[in-house]
Design a protein around this motif. Structure first.
Motif, PDB file in Angstrom:
ATOM      1  N   GLN A  33       6.324   5.625   7.048  1.00  0.00           N
ATOM      2  CA  GLN A  33       7.470   5.326   6.200  1.00  0.00           C
ATOM      3  C   GLN A  33       8.488   6.458   6.211  1.00  0.00           C
ATOM      4  OE1 GLN A  33       5.863   4.252   2.390  1.00  0.00           O
ATOM      5  NE2 GLN A  33       4.867   2.436   3.194  1.00  0.00           N
ATOM      6  N   ASP A  45      10.963   3.052   1.169  1.00  0.00           N
ATOM      7  CA  ASP A  45      10.093   2.266   0.302  1.00  0.00           C
ATOM      8  C   ASP A  45       9.157   1.426   1.169  1.00  0.00           C
ATOM      9  OD1 ASP A  45      11.437   3.231  -1.873  1.00  0.00           O
ATOM     10  OD2 ASP A  45      12.634   1.412  -2.207  1.00  0.00           O
ATOM     11  N   LEU A  47       7.565  -1.702   2.806  1.00  0.00           N
ATOM     12  CA  LEU A  47       8.144  -3.008   3.129  1.00  0.00           C
ATOM     13  C   LEU A  47       7.063  -3.932   3.658  1.00  0.00           C
ATOM     14  CD1 LEU A  47      11.314  -1.806   5.092  1.00  0.00           C
ATOM     15  CD2 LEU A  47      11.276  -2.661   2.747  1.00  0.00           C
ATOM     16  N   GLN A  51       9.972  -8.125   5.648  1.00  0.00           N
ATOM     17  CA  GLN A  51      11.069  -7.250   5.258  1.00  0.00           C
ATOM     18  C   GLN A  51      11.379  -6.223   6.332  1.00  0.00           C
ATOM     19  OE1 GLN A  51       9.790  -5.664   1.481  1.00  0.00           O
ATOM     20  NE2 GLN A  51       9.475  -7.724   0.660  1.00  0.00           N
ATOM     21  N   LYS A 101      13.413  -9.506  -2.618  1.00  0.00           N
ATOM     22  CA  LYS A 101      12.626  -8.272  -2.678  1.00  0.00           C
ATOM     23  C   LYS A 101      13.265  -7.163  -1.845  1.00  0.00           C
ATOM     24  CE  LYS A 101       8.293 -10.809  -3.360  1.00  0.00           C
ATOM     25  NZ  LYS A 101       7.000 -11.202  -2.740  1.00  0.00           N
ATOM     26  N   LYS A 105      14.808  -2.828  -2.233  1.00  0.00           N
ATOM     27  CA  LYS A 105      14.183  -1.740  -1.498  1.00  0.00           C
ATOM     28  C   LYS A 105      15.231  -0.771  -0.970  1.00  0.00           C
ATOM     29  CE  LYS A 105      10.037  -3.398  -2.008  1.00  0.00           C
ATOM     30  NZ  LYS A 105       9.150  -3.739  -0.904  1.00  0.00           N
TER      31      LYS A 105
END
Length: 269
Positions: A33, A45, A47, A51, A101, A105
């Motif tokens: 990340q 963030d 995912l 995403q 969502k 993020k």
């Protein structure tokens, strides 16, 4: 001739803030990340796989763009659906849920040159209109995005968009930051966490057959400049972890000529 010397005052509070930034919860446990490219360090963030693919698809649209002030980029909705591999049964409900969502993020960005830390979402808005999806990037996210679409080393982080396998992108995101770093070892729980499979009950055998081997075969089929040596680590007869080493570039191509297909190295070899 006059010479003037200036002293740059470093705030102790800011240095403590930077220490906290580099130790953000999850940064060590999930190195995939993190992004580091051209003086910027990003902490993303978590995912979901859908995403990740949506974000990668949007970032890919920016590649080659000369206007650094442009924030909106569009693509055909059907193309995004194919990239994300969403099941047709609940296609639109899933896409809308994932979009909602994703809009929440974002990323922490540390600018080494300016010694600044900023928190931003990726997108200001995502619009569905006339058969297209329009991504409007947040202004503060654009510097990192433009660097990720340049020819710099970190830009390869978005190449995972090409993968079609359900878990290939997650495997790619796990190994790619480890390239050139020598031998990496993960325990099985950490490996499952890296692949966002910690809530499943896969045995190592199932993980190998269903996730690892298919994903690595697809990575190999798309890129002849990556070579992965991967082996299980045993405690008695039980697999307790894995060890892998990622080589890229011309050295990887040379190794691939000797061993063109991916294989998990058996114990004792």
């Amino acid at each position: 001739m006059s010479i003037y010397l200036t002293r740059k005052i470093v705030s102790p509070d800011f240095e403590r803030l930077l220490t906290a930034f580099h130790g953000l919860e999850g940064a060590v446990a999930r190195p995939n990340q993190g992004i580091r490219v051209e003086g910027l360090t990003g902490r993303l963030d978590p995912l979901s796989e859908t995403q990740q693919k949506m974000l990668a698809a949007a970032i890919a649209l920016v590649k080659g763009e000369a206007d650094r002030r442009r924030t909106c980029y569009a693509m055909e909705l059907e193309q995004l659906v194919q990239i994300c591999g969403i099941e047709r049964g609940n296609l639109y409900e899933s896409l809308l849920n994932e979009t909602a969502k994703l809009l929440k993020k974002g990323v922490w960005i540390f600018d080494e040159a300016n010694r600044s830390v900023v928190r931003t979402v990726w997108f200001q808005s995502i619009e569905f209109s006339a058969g297209k999806i329009v991504f409007q990037f947040a202004d503060k996210a654009l510097p990192l995005i433009f660097r990720c679409t340049s020819d710099s080393p970190g830009s390869d982080l978005i190449k995972g968009i090409q993968y079609k396998g359900k878990h290939t992108l997650a495997v790619f995101a796990m190994i790619w930051p480890c390239r050139g770093k020598g031998v990496i070892e993960y325990s099985i729980p950490r490996l499952m966490q890296q692949l966002s499979l910690e809530h499943t009950r896969y045995s190592y055998g199932q993980l190998k057959l269903r996730i690892l081997e298919p994903a690595f075969r697809e990575i190999y089929s798309r890129d002849d400049a990556v070579f992965v040596r991967f082996r299980p680590l045993f405690s008695g007869r039980k697999v307790e972890g894995v060890r892998f080493e990622v080589t890229v570039g011309e050295e990887a191509r040379a190794l691939r000529r000797l061993e063109p297909e991916f294989r998990i190295v058996p114990s004792g070899e």
